[in-house]
Motif scaffolding. Structure first.
Motif, short mmCIF file in Angstrom:
data_model
loop_
_atom_site.label_atom_id
_atom_site.label_comp_id
_atom_site.label_asym_id
_atom_site.label_seq_id
_atom_site.Cartn_x
_atom_site.Cartn_y
_atom_site.Cartn_z
N THR A 135 0.72 -1.22 0.05
CA THR A 135 -0.13 0.09 0.10
C THR A 135 0.79 1.32 -0.15
O THR A 135 0.31 2.28 -0.07
CB THR A 135 -1.02 -0.08 1.17
N ASN A 136 2.19 1.28 0.13
CA ASN A 136 2.99 2.38 0.21
C ASN A 136 3.73 2.32 -1.32
O ASN A 136 4.68 3.20 -1.34
CB ASN A 136 3.83 2.43 1.37
N ALA A 137 3.45 1.67 -2.19
CA ALA A 137 4.25 1.62 -3.48
C ALA A 137 3.12 2.20 -4.45
O ALA A 137 2.17 2.13 -4.46
CB ALA A 137 4.56 0.38 -3.84
N ALA A 176 -5.24 1.28 -7.05
CA ALA A 176 -5.27 2.13 -5.92
C ALA A 176 -4.84 1.63 -4.45
O ALA A 176 -5.31 0.42 -4.39
CB ALA A 176 -6.60 2.96 -5.85
N ASN A 177 -4.40 2.35 -3.74
CA ASN A 177 -3.91 1.85 -2.61
C ASN A 177 -4.87 1.99 -1.25
O ASN A 177 -4.86 1.14 -0.23
CB ASN A 177 -2.73 2.51 -2.00
N ASP A 178 -5.87 2.75 -1.61
CA ASP A 178 -6.94 2.96 -0.59
C ASP A 178 -8.11 2.33 -0.82
O ASP A 178 -9.33 2.83 -0.99
CB ASP A 178 -7.35 4.71 -0.47
N LEU A 182 -2.71 -7.03 -2.12
CA LEU A 182 -2.51 -6.00 -1.60
C LEU A 182 -2.44 -6.05 -0.08
O LEU A 182 -3.24 -6.33 0.50
CB LEU A 182 -3.75 -4.75 -2.18
N LEU A 183 -1.26 -5.57 0.32
CA LEU A 183 -0.82 -5.89 1.81
C LEU A 183 -0.23 -4.30 2.32
O LEU A 183 0.47 -3.61 1.55
CB LEU A 183 0.09 -6.95 2.14
N PRO A 184 -0.44 -4.23 3.42
CA PRO A 184 0.25 -2.97 4.21
C PRO A 184 1.89 -3.29 4.07
O PRO A 184 2.48 -4.47 3.91
CB PRO A 184 -0.18 -3.03 5.63
N PRO A 185 2.72 -2.17 4.02
CA PRO A 185 4.11 -2.24 3.83
C PRO A 185 4.73 -3.09 5.15
O PRO A 185 5.91 -3.76 5.01
CB PRO A 185 4.77 -1.00 4.14
N ASP A 186 4.34 -3.31 6.10
CA ASP A 186 5.07 -3.82 7.27
C ASP A 186 4.56 -5.33 7.51
O ASP A 186 4.71 -6.13 8.45
CB ASP A 186 4.79 -3.22 8.61
#
Length: 463
Positions: free
Chosen positions: A236-238, A288-290, A319-323
């Protein structure tokens, strides 16, 4: 003026996040037990409120368009209410979970809650998910014909009575043997991946219909480089942007009209190929990341005005969070599958299989429970390493070569001990006629609904 220590504590207190709101609503899953394919089943989802204020429930919706749930209710303070959910089981099989959600009057993230209905679904078919796969077919080539035979050991004389529904672009008929369906793809088939059903009327008293899945990838004048197209793992941060090539079979240039991304939040646009080439266009896809993280699945609709066609392209990704740490479970799953993929029944002196004849004559791994009442043949068996076995079924025939037909109406549930390591069972066939000779087999039903033999045919004379 505050001392330095007091000031720091004050700032820390101010910066501390507010505690998450506590829910007063407990939602219990609804378990409806064992059912047959194509049943329509209703159940009441229980809502309990341990708070001092009533909770309003509204905007109930089902994850699948053919399931329904009541739109709303009010759960009184320190009280209980119910939402009626109705599920169409259709051709589901094995353990089934149907999901629902609704809005509540609770604050913040508690304003939307989920609920579920659970069932185990059986089918009369031996092949639990019959499918005809035409694979990739060029529209300008010969149209393929494929057939599939259905069988059932749950019906004495299983027959397909009629084709009741089918895709418009497929010709389908019942074969002369009454058990085979013959399907031919037509020239007017839509381009792209298609997933449809051929629906049949059958003569089983337990269920009156059966469905055959039909898959085909029709390659027209314009085709994508991949269908389905995978986004792979996204963060999600890419910036999650992808290019998908479209090419024409003839090598001629073509126009691309409107493009739509459905089922996944994002956008898609047609752009020239780089380097430029005749008969080539690219689709630039931005995800989209959102949006909700996890598995994403949808499709791209591409209008092709020159051919007067719309080309569907399936897309899938994660789609996964960065951490979020992704673990590789491949080896563990493989080991686990090898350990539990088969159920074995090996009484003493009978390695590799169940000697049902011996099991009938004597107790195996002594079972202290009283035998079922009656005078028919008493079948006893013991199973180690049950793994994924959900239940057992008994088949009987008048000769060693069959046909074998199921005799137990209710499934014989596998032992629910921790680890599913060991179970002993017995079944008495009170429908057997005294003096007649029968052959028996024991079969397994896995949690997926898949059926498999556990024993060979064993001869028994009913007393």
């Amino acid at each position: 003026m505050l001392p330095a220590t007091a000031l720091i504590l004050s700032l820390l207190a101010a910066a501390a996040p507010a505690p998450a709101p506590k829910t007063h609503l407990d939602v219990s899953p609804c378990r409806i037990g064992e059912h047959q394919q194509f049943e329509i089943v209703s159940c009441d989802i229980q809502l309990k409120n341990d708070g001092d204020k009533p909770i309003t429930i509204s905007k109930g919706e089902a994850a699948l368009p053919w399931d329904t749930i009541e739109q709303g209710t009010t759960v009184p303070a320190h009280g209980t209410a119910y939402l009626k959910a109705t599920v169409e089981l259709r051709d589901s099989v094995g353990f089934v979970k149907r999901s629902f959600r609704f809005h509540t009057s609770e604050p913040g993230p508690l304003a939307v809650r989920g609920a579920s209905v659970h069932a185990f679904v059986s089918t009369v078919l031996d092949e639990i998910a019959p499918k005809i796969d035409f694979e990739a077919v060029k529209i300008d080539g010969a149209m393929p014909t494929k057939s599939i035979s259905l069988s059932s050991r749950e019906v004495a004389d299983f027959r397909i009575l009629a084709v009741t529904d089918k895709p418009a672009y497929i010709d389908a008929r019942v074969g002369e043997d009454g058990r085979t369906v013959v399907a031919t793809l037509r020239k007017d088939a839509p381009w792209g991946l298609q997933h449809e059903k051929i629906k049949l009327k059958i003569n089983a008293p337990q269920q009156s219909q059966a469905w055959i899945s039909v898959d085909v990838n029709v390659l027209g004048e314009v085709a994508p480089s991949g269908n389905p197209f995978s986004f792979g793992l996204m963060r999600t941060n890419a910036k999650n942007e992808f290019l998908l090539r479209l090419t024409s079979e003839s090598g001629k240039d073509f126009n691309v009209g409107a493009t739509r991304l459905e089922g996944v939040k994002g956008k898609v646009a047609a752009v020239p190929c780089v380097p430029a080439a005749t008969g080539c266009r690219m689709l630039r896809i931005t995800v989209a990341n959102d949006q909700q993280v996890g598995r994403l699945q949808g499709n791209i609709q591409v209008e092709l005005p020159d051919s007067e066609r719309t080309l569907p392209i399936e897309v899938v990704g994660m789609l996964l969070p960065p951490d979020y740490v992704v673990h590789d479970f491949e080896k563990e799953l493989e080991k686990s599958g090898q350990a539990s993929s088969t159920a074995s029944a090996t009484p003493s002196g009978t390695p590799g299989g169940l000697d049902l004849k011996q099991a009938i004559k004597q107790e195996v791994h002594k079972d202290e429970s009283a035998p079922p009442p009656g005078n028919g043949p008493l079948l006893k068996w013991s199973v180690t390493n049950e793994g994924t076995v959900y239940a057992y079924v008994i088949y009987r025939a008048d000769s060693e070569t069959g046909p074998f037909v199921r005799v137990n109406k209710e499934l014989i549930r596998a032992a629910d001990d921790e680890g599913n390591a060991f179970g002993t069972y017995q079944y008495r066939d009170n429908s057997a006629v005294s003096g007649r000779t029968y052959w028996y087999q024991i079969g397994t039903v896995k949690g997926t609904g898949e059926k498999a033999p556990l024993s060979g045919a064993q001869k028994v004379v009913a007393k």
